[in-house]
Write a protein that holds these residues in place. Structure first.
Motif, PDB file in Angstrom:
ATOM      1  N   SER A  24     -12.849  -2.246 -59.640  1.00  0.00           N
ATOM      2  CA  SER A  24     -12.447  -0.757 -59.367  1.00  0.00           C
ATOM      3  C   SER A  24     -11.027  -0.695 -59.047  1.00  0.00           C
ATOM      4  O   SER A  24     -10.573  -1.707 -58.621  1.00  0.00           O
ATOM      5  N   GLY A  25     -10.651   0.465 -59.319  1.00  0.00           N
ATOM      6  CA  GLY A  25      -9.168   0.843 -58.816  1.00  0.00           C
ATOM      7  C   GLY A  25      -8.794   1.826 -59.318  1.00  0.00           C
ATOM      8  O   GLY A  25      -9.565   2.860 -59.991  1.00  0.00           O
ATOM      9  N   PRO A  26      -7.441   2.284 -58.925  1.00  0.00           N
ATOM     10  CA  PRO A  26      -6.908   3.645 -59.351  1.00  0.00           C
ATOM     11  C   PRO A  26      -6.457   3.812 -60.842  1.00  0.00           C
ATOM     12  O   PRO A  26      -6.020   2.696 -61.435  1.00  0.00           O
ATOM     13  N   GLU A  27      -6.540   4.995 -61.426  1.00  0.00           N
ATOM     14  CA  GLU A  27      -6.242   5.045 -62.636  1.00  0.00           C
ATOM     15  C   GLU A  27      -5.340   6.467 -62.648  1.00  0.00           C
ATOM     16  O   GLU A  27      -5.632   7.247 -61.690  1.00  0.00           O
ATOM     17  N   ASP A  28      -4.359   6.656 -63.718  1.00  0.00           N
ATOM     18  CA  ASP A  28      -3.612   7.783 -63.657  1.00  0.00           C
ATOM     19  C   ASP A  28      -4.013   8.573 -65.208  1.00  0.00           C
ATOM     20  O   ASP A  28      -3.634   7.891 -66.248  1.00  0.00           O
ATOM     21  N   VAL A  29      -4.636   9.547 -64.990  1.00  0.00           N
ATOM     22  CA  VAL A  29      -4.807  10.396 -66.375  1.00  0.00           C
ATOM     23  C   VAL A  29      -3.859  11.369 -66.885  1.00  0.00           C
ATOM     24  O   VAL A  29      -3.471  12.101 -66.024  1.00  0.00           O
ATOM     25  N   SER A  30      -3.497  11.215 -68.115  1.00  0.00           N
ATOM     26  CA  SER A  30      -2.312  12.017 -68.488  1.00  0.00           C
ATOM     27  C   SER A  30      -2.970  13.444 -68.917  1.00  0.00           C
ATOM     28  O   SER A  30      -4.173  13.351 -69.466  1.00  0.00           O
ATOM     29  N   SER A  31      -2.132  14.422 -68.848  1.00  0.00           N
ATOM     30  CA  SER A  31      -2.797  15.684 -69.617  1.00  0.00           C
ATOM     31  C   SER A  31      -2.722  15.737 -71.007  1.00  0.00           C
ATOM     32  O   SER A  31      -1.926  15.278 -71.552  1.00  0.00           O
ATOM     33  N   THR A  32      -4.069  15.788 -71.794  1.00  0.00           N
ATOM     34  CA  THR A  32      -4.034  15.834 -72.965  1.00  0.00           C
ATOM     35  C   THR A  32      -5.051  16.803 -73.488  1.00  0.00           C
ATOM     36  O   THR A  32      -5.547  17.454 -72.741  1.00  0.00           O
ATOM     37  N   PRO A  33      -5.245  17.122 -74.892  1.00  0.00           N
ATOM     38  CA  PRO A  33      -6.155  17.909 -75.209  1.00  0.00           C
ATOM     39  C   PRO A  33      -7.755  17.898 -74.731  1.00  0.00           C
ATOM     40  O   PRO A  33      -8.641  18.742 -74.618  1.00  0.00           O
ATOM     41  N   TRP A  34      -8.065  16.498 -74.255  1.00  0.00           N
ATOM     42  CA  TRP A  34      -9.306  16.388 -73.788  1.00  0.00           C
ATOM     43  C   TRP A  34      -9.547  16.309 -72.008  1.00  0.00           C
ATOM     44  O   TRP A  34     -10.714  16.501 -71.734  1.00  0.00           O
ATOM     45  N   ALA A  35      -8.217  16.299 -71.611  1.00  0.00           N
ATOM     46  CA  ALA A  35      -8.574  16.362 -70.029  1.00  0.00           C
ATOM     47  C   ALA A  35      -7.286  16.748 -69.299  1.00  0.00           C
ATOM     48  O   ALA A  35      -5.939  16.436 -69.967  1.00  0.00           O
ATOM     49  N   THR A  36      -7.369  17.403 -68.209  1.00  0.00           N
ATOM     50  CA  THR A  36      -5.926  17.596 -67.492  1.00  0.00           C
ATOM     51  C   THR A  36      -5.673  16.389 -66.685  1.00  0.00           C
ATOM     52  O   THR A  36      -6.403  15.374 -66.508  1.00  0.00           O
ATOM     53  N   GLY A  37      -4.370  16.238 -66.452  1.00  0.00           N
ATOM     54  CA  GLY A  37      -3.750  14.947 -65.781  1.00  0.00           C
ATOM     55  C   GLY A  37      -4.027  14.980 -64.343  1.00  0.00           C
ATOM     56  O   GLY A  37      -4.493  16.056 -63.724  1.00  0.00           O
ATOM     57  N   GLY A  38      -4.011  13.673 -63.836  1.00  0.00           N
ATOM     58  CA  GLY A  38      -4.099  13.444 -62.306  1.00  0.00           C
ATOM     59  C   GLY A  38      -4.794  12.129 -62.085  1.00  0.00           C
ATOM     60  O   GLY A  38      -5.050  11.532 -63.065  1.00  0.00           O
ATOM     61  N   PRO A  39      -4.963  11.933 -60.800  1.00  0.00           N
ATOM     62  CA  PRO A  39      -5.550  10.523 -60.262  1.00  0.00           C
ATOM     63  C   PRO A  39      -6.812  10.392 -60.499  1.00  0.00           C
ATOM     64  O   PRO A  39      -7.738  11.464 -60.555  1.00  0.00           O
ATOM     65  N   ALA A  40      -7.463   9.296 -60.700  1.00  0.00           N
ATOM     66  CA  ALA A  40      -8.786   8.981 -60.989  1.00  0.00           C
ATOM     67  C   ALA A  40      -9.233   7.571 -60.427  1.00  0.00           C
ATOM     68  O   ALA A  40      -8.330   6.937 -59.939  1.00  0.00           O
ATOM     69  N   ILE A  41     -10.485   7.377 -60.218  1.00  0.00           N
ATOM     70  CA  ILE A  41     -10.744   6.012 -59.840  1.00  0.00           C
ATOM     71  C   ILE A  41     -11.578   5.478 -60.920  1.00  0.00           C
ATOM     72  O   ILE A  41     -12.534   6.242 -61.523  1.00  0.00           O
ATOM     73  N   GLY A  42     -11.554   4.170 -61.457  1.00  0.00           N
ATOM     74  CA  GLY A  42     -12.301   3.803 -62.540  1.00  0.00           C
ATOM     75  C   GLY A  42     -13.036   2.464 -61.913  1.00  0.00           C
ATOM     76  O   GLY A  42     -12.633   1.736 -60.965  1.00  0.00           O
ATOM     77  N   ARG A  43     -14.249   2.474 -62.469  1.00  0.00           N
ATOM     78  CA  ARG A  43     -15.282   1.674 -62.018  1.00  0.00           C
ATOM     79  C   ARG A  43     -15.933   0.868 -63.006  1.00  0.00           C
ATOM     80  O   ARG A  43     -16.316   1.689 -64.220  1.00  0.00           O
ATOM     81  N   VAL A  44     -16.019  -0.669 -63.362  1.00  0.00           N
ATOM     82  CA  VAL A  44     -16.220  -1.313 -64.284  1.00  0.00           C
ATOM     83  C   VAL A  44     -17.211  -2.414 -63.903  1.00  0.00           C
ATOM     84  O   VAL A  44     -17.012  -2.758 -63.126  1.00  0.00           O
ATOM     85  N   ARG A  45     -18.152  -2.406 -64.612  1.00  0.00           N
ATOM     86  CA  ARG A  45     -19.159  -3.643 -64.743  1.00  0.00           C
ATOM     87  C   ARG A  45     -19.244  -4.240 -66.056  1.00  0.00           C
ATOM     88  O   ARG A  45     -19.615  -3.720 -67.188  1.00  0.00           O
ATOM     89  N   GLY A  46     -18.846  -5.453 -66.174  1.00  0.00           N
ATOM     90  CA  GLY A  46     -18.746  -6.345 -67.254  1.00  0.00           C
ATOM     91  C   GLY A  46     -19.503  -7.372 -67.179  1.00  0.00           C
ATOM     92  O   GLY A  46     -19.684  -8.148 -66.362  1.00  0.00           O
ATOM     93  N   GLU A  47     -20.350  -7.787 -68.402  1.00  0.00           N
ATOM     94  CA  GLU A  47     -21.042  -9.007 -68.469  1.00  0.00           C
ATOM     95  C   GLU A  47     -21.189  -9.454 -69.917  1.00  0.00           C
ATOM     96  O   GLU A  47     -21.034  -8.668 -70.804  1.00  0.00           O
TER      97      GLU A  47
END
Length: 151
Positions: free
Chosen positions: A17-40
């Motif tokens: 997990s960790g911080p993500e920075d989302v850019s403003s795009t046609p699909w989303a407004t920009g701003g901070p996010a938290i990413g969480r991933v489980r890989g197997e």
């Protein structure tokens, strides 16, 4: 015994997990996010499956199921990404290593996407960029740095 085909992607396995920075795009407004991933690993190491969640303002904003495998004919890493936006994952993103960075690209009638993964000592940095049809420049979509929380 030969190593599993995706041994070079071991840095994607586990819970991160960790911080993500989302850019403003046609699909989303920009701003901070938290990413969480489980890989197997799956199928005796022939595929790697990631469950990806992005949270913004305390709520789930994005979900994806990423399936990594290799093309036996070319050795390229393939990425099939299913997400809650519902676009089909065909064609797969195709990638190769450029120094210490895995770079995958995919093109559809909607445009091209470039996804990168760079291993770190305790996880990885990643990013996604988009290029609309007929445009030369790549535009950022999201970048982040995820750290391992469990194996």
């Amino acid at each position: 015994m030969r190593p599993p085909p995706l041994a070079q992607l071991e840095f994607l396995v586990g819970e991160l997990s960790g911080p993500e920075d989302v850019s403003s795009t046609p699909w989303a407004t920009g701003g901070p996010a938290i990413g969480r991933v489980r890989g197997e690993r799956g199928l005796d190491g022939g595929v790697l499956v990631q469950h990806q969640v992005q949270e913004r303002d305390g709520a789930v904003a994005f979900r994806a199921l990423n399936v990594f495998t290799t093309d036996p004919a070319t050795g390229e890493v393939l990425l099939y990404s299913f997400d809650n936006f519902g676009y089909p994952p065909e064609p797969a993103g195709r990638g190769t290593w450029h120094d210490a960075e895995l770079v995958l690209e995919r093109t559809t009638e909607r445009g091209s996407a470039r996804t990168t993964f760079t291993p770190t000592t305790d996880g990885y940095r990643w990013g996604k960029w988009f290029r609309a049809p007929g445009v030369d420049e790549w535009s950022p979509v999201v970048t982040g740095e995820l750290r391992r929380t469990a194996r």
